[in-house]
Design a protein around this motif. Structure first.
Motif, PDB file in Angstrom:
ATOM      1  N   ARG A  79       0.629  -1.269  -0.040  1.00 22.24           N
ATOM      2  CA  ARG A  79       0.053   0.086  -0.219  1.00 22.24           C
ATOM      3  C   ARG A  79       0.874   1.212  -0.061  1.00 22.24           C
ATOM      4  NH1 ARG A  79      -1.448   1.801   5.594  1.00 22.24           N
ATOM      5  NH2 ARG A  79      -0.084   0.420   6.964  1.00 22.24           N
ATOM      6  N   VAL A  80       0.398   2.434  -0.586  1.00 19.91           N
ATOM      7  CA  VAL A  80       1.176   3.580  -0.653  1.00 19.91           C
ATOM      8  C   VAL A  80       0.807   4.105   0.565  1.00 19.91           C
ATOM      9  CG1 VAL A  80       1.460   5.874  -2.073  1.00 19.91           C
ATOM     10  CG2 VAL A  80       1.190   3.348  -3.084  1.00 19.91           C
ATOM     11  N   ILE A  81       1.775   4.511   1.382  1.00 18.42           N
ATOM     12  CA  ILE A  81       1.216   5.327   2.745  1.00 18.42           C
ATOM     13  C   ILE A  81       1.833   6.626   2.644  1.00 18.42           C
ATOM     14  CG2 ILE A  81       1.244   3.224   4.108  1.00 18.42           C
ATOM     15  CD1 ILE A  81       3.971   3.787   5.283  1.00 18.42           C
ATOM     16  N   SER A  82       2.466   7.057   2.038  1.00 16.97           N
ATOM     17  CA  SER A  82       2.636   8.655   1.841  1.00 16.97           C
ATOM     18  C   SER A  82       2.987   8.805   0.198  1.00 16.97           C
ATOM     19  CB  SER A  82       3.542   9.401   2.624  1.00 16.97           C
ATOM     20  OG  SER A  82       4.933   9.252   2.052  1.00 16.97           O
ATOM     21  N   GLY A  83       2.596  10.136  -0.412  1.00 11.47           N
ATOM     22  CA  GLY A  83       2.606  10.398  -1.869  1.00 11.47           C
ATOM     23  C   GLY A  83       1.087   9.896  -2.539  1.00 11.47           C
ATOM     24  N   ASN A  84       1.166  10.528  -3.433  1.00 10.98           N
ATOM     25  CA  ASN A  84      -0.274  10.119  -4.083  1.00 10.98           C
ATOM     26  C   ASN A  84      -0.235   8.854  -5.199  1.00 10.98           C
ATOM     27  OD1 ASN A  84      -1.974  10.620  -6.769  1.00 10.98           O
ATOM     28  ND2 ASN A  84      -2.703  12.147  -5.366  1.00 10.98           N
ATOM     29  N   TYR A  85      -1.136   7.813  -4.764  1.00 14.92           N
ATOM     30  CA  TYR A  85      -1.402   6.726  -5.320  1.00 14.92           C
ATOM     31  C   TYR A  85      -1.501   6.939  -6.931  1.00 14.92           C
ATOM     32  CZ  TYR A  85      -3.531   2.443  -7.247  1.00 14.92           C
ATOM     33  OH  TYR A  85      -3.576   1.254  -7.887  1.00 14.92           O
ATOM     34  N   ASN A  86      -2.401   8.028  -7.348  1.00 12.55           N
ATOM     35  CA  ASN A  86      -2.619   7.991  -8.769  1.00 12.55           C
ATOM     36  C   ASN A  86      -1.201   8.763  -9.532  1.00 12.55           C
ATOM     37  OD1 ASN A  86      -5.203   7.236  -8.852  1.00 12.55           O
ATOM     38  ND2 ASN A  86      -5.845   9.005  -7.908  1.00 12.55           N
ATOM     39  N   PHE A  98      16.056   7.970  -7.981  1.00 12.85           N
ATOM     40  CA  PHE A  98      17.145   8.775  -7.595  1.00 12.85           C
ATOM     41  C   PHE A  98      17.648   8.164  -5.981  1.00 12.85           C
ATOM     42  CE2 PHE A  98      18.533  12.538  -4.799  1.00 12.85           C
ATOM     43  CZ  PHE A  98      19.578  12.897  -5.635  1.00 12.85           C
ATOM     44  N   SER A  99      16.722   7.964  -5.277  1.00 16.30           N
ATOM     45  CA  SER A  99      17.408   7.283  -4.076  1.00 16.30           C
ATOM     46  C   SER A  99      16.035   6.527  -3.449  1.00 16.30           C
ATOM     47  CB  SER A  99      17.855   8.424  -2.931  1.00 16.30           C
ATOM     48  OG  SER A  99      16.860   9.132  -2.656  1.00 16.30           O
ATOM     49  N   ASP A 100      16.516   5.811  -2.499  1.00 15.06           N
ATOM     50  CA  ASP A 100      15.405   4.846  -1.517  1.00 15.06           C
ATOM     51  C   ASP A 100      16.065   4.770  -0.321  1.00 15.06           C
ATOM     52  OD1 ASP A 100      16.733   2.127  -1.564  1.00 15.06           O
ATOM     53  OD2 ASP A 100      16.736   2.489  -3.632  1.00 15.06           O
ATOM     54  N   GLU A 101      15.064   4.308   0.906  1.00 16.39           N
ATOM     55  CA  GLU A 101      15.633   4.086   2.227  1.00 16.39           C
ATOM     56  C   GLU A 101      14.616   2.921   2.730  1.00 16.39           C
ATOM     57  OE1 GLU A 101      15.643   6.027   6.336  1.00 16.39           O
ATOM     58  OE2 GLU A 101      16.256   7.461   4.674  1.00 16.39           O
ATOM     59  N   PRO A 102      15.207   1.597   2.687  1.00 18.46           N
ATOM     60  CA  PRO A 102      14.260   0.668   3.292  1.00 18.46           C
ATOM     61  C   PRO A 102      14.295   0.477   4.752  1.00 18.46           C
ATOM     62  CG  PRO A 102      16.562  -0.126   2.596  1.00 18.46           C
ATOM     63  CD  PRO A 102      16.603   1.197   2.287  1.00 18.46           C
ATOM     64  N   THR A 103      13.244   0.234   5.231  1.00 19.13           N
ATOM     65  CA  THR A 103      13.268   0.045   6.979  1.00 19.13           C
ATOM     66  C   THR A 103      12.328  -1.317   6.924  1.00 19.13           C
ATOM     67  OG1 THR A 103      13.401   2.386   7.283  1.00 19.13           O
ATOM     68  CG2 THR A 103      12.338   0.783   9.064  1.00 19.13           C
ATOM     69  N   VAL A 104      12.762  -2.202   7.624  1.00 22.55           N
ATOM     70  CA  VAL A 104      12.050  -3.456   8.408  1.00 22.55           C
ATOM     71  C   VAL A 104      11.550  -3.095   9.680  1.00 22.55           C
ATOM     72  CG1 VAL A 104      11.845  -5.863   8.805  1.00 22.55           C
ATOM     73  CG2 VAL A 104      13.554  -5.032   6.949  1.00 22.55           C
ATOM     74  N   LEU A 105       9.917  -3.096   9.778  1.00 26.17           N
ATOM     75  CA  LEU A 105       9.270  -2.506  11.010  1.00 26.17           C
ATOM     76  C   LEU A 105       9.431  -3.886  11.845  1.00 26.17           C
ATOM     77  CD1 LEU A 105       6.527  -0.863   9.184  1.00 26.17           C
ATOM     78  CD2 LEU A 105       8.689   0.082   9.866  1.00 26.17           C
ATOM     79  N   LYS A 111       8.951  -1.105   4.763  1.00 28.70           N
ATOM     80  CA  LYS A 111       8.816   0.290   4.442  1.00 28.70           C
ATOM     81  C   LYS A 111       9.987   0.778   3.651  1.00 28.70           C
ATOM     82  CE  LYS A 111       8.920   4.066   7.147  1.00 28.70           C
ATOM     83  NZ  LYS A 111       8.585   4.909   8.217  1.00 28.70           N
ATOM     84  N   ILE A 112       9.593   1.317   2.477  1.00 24.52           N
ATOM     85  CA  ILE A 112      10.631   1.756   1.474  1.00 24.52           C
ATOM     86  C   ILE A 112      10.080   3.383   1.255  1.00 24.52           C
ATOM     87  CG2 ILE A 112      11.606   1.500  -0.545  1.00 24.52           C
ATOM     88  CD1 ILE A 112      11.278  -1.330  -0.526  1.00 24.52           C
ATOM     89  N   MET A 113      10.910   4.132   1.541  1.00 21.11           N
ATOM     90  CA  MET A 113      10.669   5.728   0.863  1.00 21.11           C
ATOM     91  C   MET A 113      11.495   6.005  -0.136  1.00 21.11           C
ATOM     92  SD  MET A 113      10.874   7.499   4.649  1.00 21.11           S
ATOM     93  CE  MET A 113      12.326   6.945   5.288  1.00 21.11           C
ATOM     94  N   LEU A 114      10.734   6.194  -1.382  1.00 17.49           N
ATOM     95  CA  LEU A 114      11.440   6.575  -2.586  1.00 17.49           C
ATOM     96  C   LEU A 114      11.592   7.823  -3.032  1.00 17.49           C
ATOM     97  CD1 LEU A 114       9.314   3.751  -4.845  1.00 17.49           C
ATOM     98  CD2 LEU A 114      11.584   3.332  -3.682  1.00 17.49           C
ATOM     99  N   THR A 127       6.102   6.511  -0.156  1.00 17.99           N
ATOM    100  CA  THR A 127       6.502   5.733   0.817  1.00 17.99           C
ATOM    101  C   THR A 127       5.541   4.417   0.574  1.00 17.99           C
ATOM    102  OG1 THR A 127       7.119   7.128   2.439  1.00 17.99           O
ATOM    103  CG2 THR A 127       6.804   5.351   3.235  1.00 17.99           C
ATOM    104  N   ILE A 128       6.100   3.200   0.389  1.00 18.96           N
ATOM    105  CA  ILE A 128       5.541   2.222   0.107  1.00 18.96           C
ATOM    106  C   ILE A 128       5.673   1.002   1.367  1.00 18.96           C
ATOM    107  CG2 ILE A 128       5.306  -0.163  -1.613  1.00 18.96           C
ATOM    108  CD1 ILE A 128       6.200   1.879  -3.679  1.00 18.96           C
ATOM    109  N   GLN A 129       4.518   0.455   1.840  1.00 20.17           N
ATOM    110  CA  GLN A 129       4.697  -0.556   2.765  1.00 20.17           C
ATOM    111  C   GLN A 129       4.288  -1.874   2.189  1.00 20.17           C
ATOM    112  OE1 GLN A 129       3.263   0.743   6.608  1.00 20.17           O
ATOM    113  NE2 GLN A 129       3.247  -1.421   7.432  1.00 20.17           N
ATOM    114  N   CYS A 130       4.955  -2.920   2.383  1.00 21.22           N
ATOM    115  CA  CYS A 130       4.389  -4.141   2.080  1.00 21.22           C
ATOM    116  C   CYS A 130       5.103  -5.272   2.956  1.00 21.22           C
ATOM    117  CB  CYS A 130       5.100  -4.283   0.678  1.00 21.22           C
ATOM    118  SG  CYS A 130       7.074  -4.228   0.458  1.00 21.22           S
ATOM    119  N   ASP A 131       4.574  -6.439   2.425  1.00 21.48           N
ATOM    120  CA  ASP A 131       4.900  -7.820   3.381  1.00 21.48           C
ATOM    121  C   ASP A 131       6.362  -8.377   2.951  1.00 21.48           C
ATOM    122  OD1 ASP A 131       2.738  -7.567   4.745  1.00 21.48           O
ATOM    123  OD2 ASP A 131       1.610  -9.154   3.472  1.00 21.48           O
ATOM    124  N   ARG A 132       6.745  -8.413   1.314  1.00 27.67           N
ATOM    125  CA  ARG A 132       7.996  -8.729   0.952  1.00 27.67           C
ATOM    126  C   ARG A 132       8.212  -8.220  -0.599  1.00 27.67           C
ATOM    127  NH1 ARG A 132       6.945 -13.497  -2.559  1.00 27.67           N
ATOM    128  NH2 ARG A 132       4.800 -13.763  -2.605  1.00 27.67           N
TER     129      ARG A 132
END
Length: 138
Positions: A79-86, A98-105, A111-114, A127-132
């Motif tokens: 799911r997209v938790i920040s930024g506009n899905y469309n 350009f860049s990304d930052e992964p975090t395992v909650l 959670k990956i910030m792109l 910011t995308i959150q996912c299971d894998r």
């Protein structure tokens, strides 16, 4: 720079790479082009029983600084938790990684910030959150 300083920096870099998750593109996707973004939902045969969707980001990594063999990323149960899905689904196509930052909650989700750059060099942030995550390589 002293030899001891070089050894220290080398050790710090190794520890940093070792701390990154196994599924992660450790050397980076900087300058990879986003060529397509699609969402797949059940009952897609590619999904496991526990998966209800995935986001596929297809990449042209021929100009990426390091990870030149990646062709796509799959974010399962995302799911997209920040930024506009469309915006992600439409405006991000044709942009550059350009860049990304992964975090395992704590619950094991990712959670990956792109940050992407469009053709006018504007930042597109999501910011995308996912299971894998699954990396598709050539």
């Amino acid at each position: 720079m002293k030899n001891s300083d070089i050894k220290k920096k080398e050790k710090e870099l190794k520890e940093y790479y070792d701390s990154l998750p196994d599924w992660y593109w450790k050397h980076g996707l900087h300058d990879a082009e986003i060529i397509d973004i699609k969402e797949y939902n059940r009952p897609d045969k590619l999904l496991r029983a526990s998966d209800y969707n995935y986001l596929q980001i297809r990449l042209n990594c021929s100009n990426a600084l390091y990870e030149n063999d990646i062709t796509a990323l799959h974010f399962y149960n995302y799911r997209v938790i920040s930024g506009n899905y469309n915006s992600l689904m439409k405006e991000a196509v044709g942009s550059w990684w350009f860049s990304d930052e992964p975090t395992v909650l704590d619950d094991g989700t990712i959670k990956i910030m792109l940050v992407l750059k469009d053709s006018n060099n504007n930042d597109l942030k999501y910011t995308i959150q996912c299971d894998r995550v699954k990396i598709i390589r050539r």
